[in-house]
Design an enzyme around this catalytic site. Structure first.
Site: not given
Ligand code: SAH
Length: 260
Positions: A41, A63, A175
């Site tokens: 991703d 994505k 998100m």
């Molecule tokens: N599978 C991922 C989530 C994917 S959806 C998990 O378990 O974290 C994508 C969302 O994850 C983003 O919109 C944000 O809300 C969060 N996210 C992913 N990486 C991040 C980071 N380094 N810092 C803060 N939020 C993060």
């Protein structure tokens, strides 16, 4: 390593964690190092992709927070095709693959094609609570934590707002940046106090990590003023613990406390 035609491939769904390579599991590192193909991703940073071997093929599945730019069906088909060619495929997802990661859709595509798969869990973004020195649960405050998304396939996501609005509740909202005004509105409408603490952690665990400390009532304006551009998790019900915040947060963040 080139894929070996004739031998069955496998797809490993690997959690990349929030971004710092130090937060990968050992199993994730081993899987990435051994991969012949890495389908990742956009949120997975270069420092993690660099762990793949020199011969590995890296594919950006592109994505983003707001809908896929590579259609899901195409990603599914790609995983099936690479595995059929005999490749050891890593499907690298940010955080934990099983949290807002469309994991099951991809597993179903593989199962329909008879391709073996496995899951390597990762640290999900809710763990950004560590960046503010906070605990997601606390005896006497909250006996559960909600992992919710700001939007789903149909638009802004609906939730049990009354339950989320109760004092002491803690939710990690994924998100949620664009949905923040809607979410804050719903929660306030269902009785949440405007002074409920909210922390927003952007780029958790990365060198450019930032923390925005605000309240539910001020969240939409605070987010707008901050102009966050990276992935951010909204921690409803948690304020930065001062000592932790001072220990962990880089310079510019101190000014953000003006939002408190
Ligand atoms: N599978 C991922 C989530 C994917 S959806 C998990 O378990 O974290 C994508 C969302 O994850 C983003 O919109 C944000 O809300 C969060 N996210 C992913 N990486 C991040 C980071 N380094 N810092 C803060 N939020 C993060």
């Amino acid at each position: 390593m080139a894929p070996t035609p004739g031998t069955p491939g496998i797809v490993s769904f690997v959690g990349a964690g929030p971004g710092d390579p130090d937060l990968l599991t050992l199993r994730a590192v081993r899987a990435i190092e051994a991969a012949e193909v890495v389908v990742h991703d956009r949120l997975v940073p270069a420092a993690i992709l660099a762990l793949a071997g020199p011969g590995a093929r890296l594919v950006d599945a592109g994505k983003e927070g707001f809908g896929p730019s590579v259609p899901q069906a195409e990603i599914d088909a790609m995983l099936v095709a690479f595995a059929r060619s005999g490749a050891r495929v890593v499907r690298l997802k940010s955080g934990d693959p099983g949290v807002f990661g469309r994991l099951e859709e991809e597993i179903e595509a593989l199962e329909a094609a008879g391709i073996p798969w496995e899951i390597v869990p990762g640290i999900t973004s809710a763990a950004a609570a560590a960046a503010i020195g906070q605990s997601l649960t606390r005896r006497g405050r909250n006996s559960g934590v909600h992992l919710v998304t700001g939007h789903d396939a149909k638009g802004f996501a609906d939730h049990d707002w009354r339950a989320l609005a109760r004092p002491g509740e803690v939710a990690a909202i994924y998100m949620g940046k664009r949905a923040a005004r809607y979410i804050a509105g719903r929660l306030l409408m269902h009785g949440a106090l405007p002074e409920t603490p909210v922390s927003v952690v952007e780029n958790a665990s990365r060198p450019d990590e930032r923390v925005l400390a605000t309240t539910l009532g001020a969240l939409p304006e605070a987010l707008e003023a901050a102009g966050l551009t990276g992935p951010a998790v909204i921690l409803l019900g948690l304020a930065p613990r001062r000592a932790g915040a001072e220990l962990h947060l880089p310079e510019p963040v101190v000014a953000w406390e003006a939002f408190l």
